[in-house]
Write a protein that holds these residues in place. Structure first.
Motif, short mmCIF file in Angstrom:
data_model
loop_
_atom_site.label_atom_id
_atom_site.label_comp_id
_atom_site.label_asym_id
_atom_site.label_seq_id
_atom_site.Cartn_x
_atom_site.Cartn_y
_atom_site.Cartn_z
N VAL A 1 12.07 24.34 33.51
CA VAL A 1 13.02 25.24 34.17
C VAL A 1 14.43 24.67 34.10
O VAL A 1 15.39 25.38 33.79
CB VAL A 1 12.61 25.47 35.64
N SER B 1 18.17 21.44 47.71
CA SER B 1 17.82 22.68 48.42
C SER B 1 19.06 23.51 48.73
O SER B 1 19.02 24.75 48.69
CB SER B 1 17.10 22.36 49.74
N ARG C 1 19.91 25.49 45.78
CA ARG C 1 18.95 26.58 45.60
C ARG C 1 19.30 27.74 46.53
O ARG C 1 19.28 28.90 46.14
CB ARG C 1 17.55 26.03 45.89
N ASN C 2 19.65 27.41 47.78
CA ASN C 2 20.05 28.45 48.73
C ASN C 2 21.34 29.13 48.29
O ASN C 2 21.49 30.35 48.42
CB ASN C 2 20.26 27.83 50.12
N ALA D 1 22.40 29.54 45.30
CA ALA D 1 22.09 30.45 44.19
C ALA D 1 21.42 31.72 44.72
O ALA D 1 21.74 32.83 44.31
CB ALA D 1 21.20 29.76 43.17
N ALA D 2 20.48 31.55 45.66
CA ALA D 2 19.74 32.71 46.19
C ALA D 2 20.68 33.70 46.87
O ALA D 2 20.48 34.91 46.78
CB ALA D 2 18.67 32.24 47.17
N PHE D 3 21.70 33.20 47.56
CA PHE D 3 22.59 34.09 48.29
C PHE D 3 23.94 34.26 47.59
O PHE D 3 24.93 34.62 48.19
CB PHE D 3 22.72 33.63 49.75
N ARG D 4 23.94 33.98 46.30
CA ARG D 4 25.07 34.28 45.42
C ARG D 4 26.38 33.65 45.87
O ARG D 4 27.44 34.28 45.78
CB ARG D 4 25.26 35.79 45.30
N VAL E 1 15.86 23.39 41.41
CA VAL E 1 15.29 24.23 40.34
C VAL E 1 16.39 24.57 39.33
O VAL E 1 16.49 25.70 38.84
CB VAL E 1 14.63 25.51 40.89
N ALA F 1 18.42 21.77 55.13
CA ALA F 1 18.30 22.76 54.06
C ALA F 1 18.02 24.14 54.65
O ALA F 1 18.62 25.15 54.25
CB ALA F 1 17.20 22.36 53.09
N THR F 2 17.11 24.21 55.61
CA THR F 2 16.76 25.50 56.20
C THR F 2 17.95 26.07 56.99
O THR F 2 18.24 27.27 56.91
CB THR F 2 15.53 25.37 57.11
N GLY G 1 20.31 27.55 54.62
CA GLY G 1 19.78 28.80 54.10
C GLY G 1 19.99 29.95 55.08
O GLY G 1 20.42 31.05 54.69
N ILE G 2 19.70 29.71 56.34
CA ILE G 2 19.85 30.76 57.35
C ILE G 2 21.32 31.14 57.53
O ILE G 2 21.67 32.33 57.62
CB ILE G 2 19.23 30.31 58.69
N PHE H 1 22.46 33.11 54.49
CA PHE H 1 21.85 34.44 54.60
C PHE H 1 22.66 35.31 55.56
O PHE H 1 22.99 36.46 55.26
CB PHE H 1 20.40 34.27 55.08
#
Lengths: 274, 274
Positions: A40, A141, A144-145, A147-150, A173, A257-258, A261-262, A265
């Motif tokens: 990956v 992490s 990664r977050n 990237a997930a939330f642009r 990743v 990390a969490t 992420g929150i 988000f």
């Protein structure tokens, strides 16, 4: 068009010296080079290289039985990036442990400087700033977050670890290669540079003043997170707006990390980006 | 009133046999016993023991120079829980590596059965269900998230790892001992037992039908999460309502722990719990 694979017969071959004992060493520090590990991450490196995102591949080292599987990825690298192939005993001898993934590359980062990165950000932008992020898992992490939330960029201060370090890159990743980022400078200077460019700065802290669900959207927003345990320095918390994630008042809060992420988000929701 | 500490002079002392080579072994499987490691987890074990939450301490083993620091915690254990003390060389010889934390205990879990746990849930309840959670880091993080957002219980199916395993317990910062939980049974049976008790069941999946921010609140809600990579089995996704976390459509989604944290945050928000 990929290079024709070259077989390596000896762990001492100087052409693959960068891969020697990769667990113990870290290329990132002195040379702006890094080890990419796994299929990956190799794919992300190919994309970053092809799209001129400030990363290039120098060489690739594969376990012989992985060559076929990654051929579509190899095709994306220019032919002047050498591809070396070794059997398991040679490869394990090079890296110093049993490398079951069998996919490695050396990449190089081009640092274009903070101002260039900030000036290239779009009109509407979400940026993540890390201060003192010393844990490679957390750093990975966070990317990664992001990237997930642009998020448009990740900025790490000089006391944070290098996100291109092998483990952080793997945990991300590969998103350290897809999200614009820079590491360097003092956190306060980075934040002032963002504020100058119209960013609303939101520090994240268990004692933050504003519920993360209630922060007002703005065109440009920066989320600032600190290290787990100590959190952000008081000087930063006092100088900028602060947000908190509502949660149980028991001793132990969310991990770094969490929490990041929150908060991302929530901010991406407020900005209407997701 | 804590027990008077007993000095251990030999790594072979049978009184501390449970701590031998703890990196290689796992007590959880056959005996419902587990290793608690570190000051924070020891404190959580003391609380769980004192409050009759289904956990008890069997014995404690401390590095000599840690005794003073943890005395307030030791005071919370009954005097019939023996406290053993050893010097660093003896302790390292027992556990098989250098244990710089120097705080260990053997705990025991009392399994009261699934029905007893479910029947004890309050009228308004939030439950986290894990299916095939095989990674100890993810399992530990899920408990930490559950504690942060005041979930009433965590239920893991029989294919998930044991959250009392040393590493998962440590990553959870001891919250495996504070959030009611049970591991066992098939995921479908667990979910049907919850549905029977009035729980709205929400599976989490990148392809879930309902945006996690739009799920309607109900008095009893269960969030169901699967393993990273494979996700939840199709049979479960088809049978129950499904939710998704809106995010970038790029290949790699949020990691399992962060996704669980965001979903619990959203559900706890919807229920007005945070």
């Amino acid at each position: 068009m990929a290079a024709v694979p070259i077989t390596i017969d000896s762990a001492d071959d100087p052409r693959i010296a960068e891969f020697r004992d990769i667990r113990e060493r870290d290329l990132t520090g002195r040379e702006n080079r890094f080890i990419a590990e796994g299929t990956v991450v190799l794919r992300m490196l190919a994309e970053a290289h092809a799209e001129g995102r400030g990363f290039s591949a120098e060489k690739i080292l594969l376990l012989r039985n992985r060559v076929e599987g990654v051929r579509p990825i190899l095709e994306r690298f220019p032919a002047d990036v050498p591809v070396y192939v070794a059997d398991a005993d040679v490869l394990d001898g090079v890296v110093g442990f049993h490398l079951h993934r069998g996919v490695l590359a050396v990449g190089r980062r081009e640092d274009r400087g903070e101002a260039a990165l900030l000036d290239a950000l779009p009109e509407r932008a979400l940026v993540l700033v890390g201060c003192g992020i010393s844990n490679h898992d957390n750093a990975g992490s966070m990317f990664r977050n992001a990237a997930a939330f642009r998020a448009d960029a990740v900025l790490l201060d000089e006391t944070s670890c290098d996100p291109l370090y092998r483990k952080a890159l793997r945990v991300s990743v590969g998103s350290v290669l897809s999200v614009a980022h820079r590491r360097g400078g003092k956190a306060l200077d980075v934040l002032l540079a963002l504020a100058e460019r119209g960013f609303a700065i939101w520090t994240l802290s268990p004692n933050g003043k504003t519920d993360i669900r209630a922060i007002p959207p703005s065109a440009r927003m920066a989320l600032v997170v600190g290290t787990e345990g100590e959190g952000l320095p008081e000087a930063l918390l006092a100088r900028f707006q602060s947000a908190r994630i509502p949660q149980s008042e028991e001793l132990d809060s969310l991990n770094a990390a969490t929490a990041t992420g929150i908060a991302l988000f929530s901010m991406a929701s407020a900005m209407g980006r997701i």
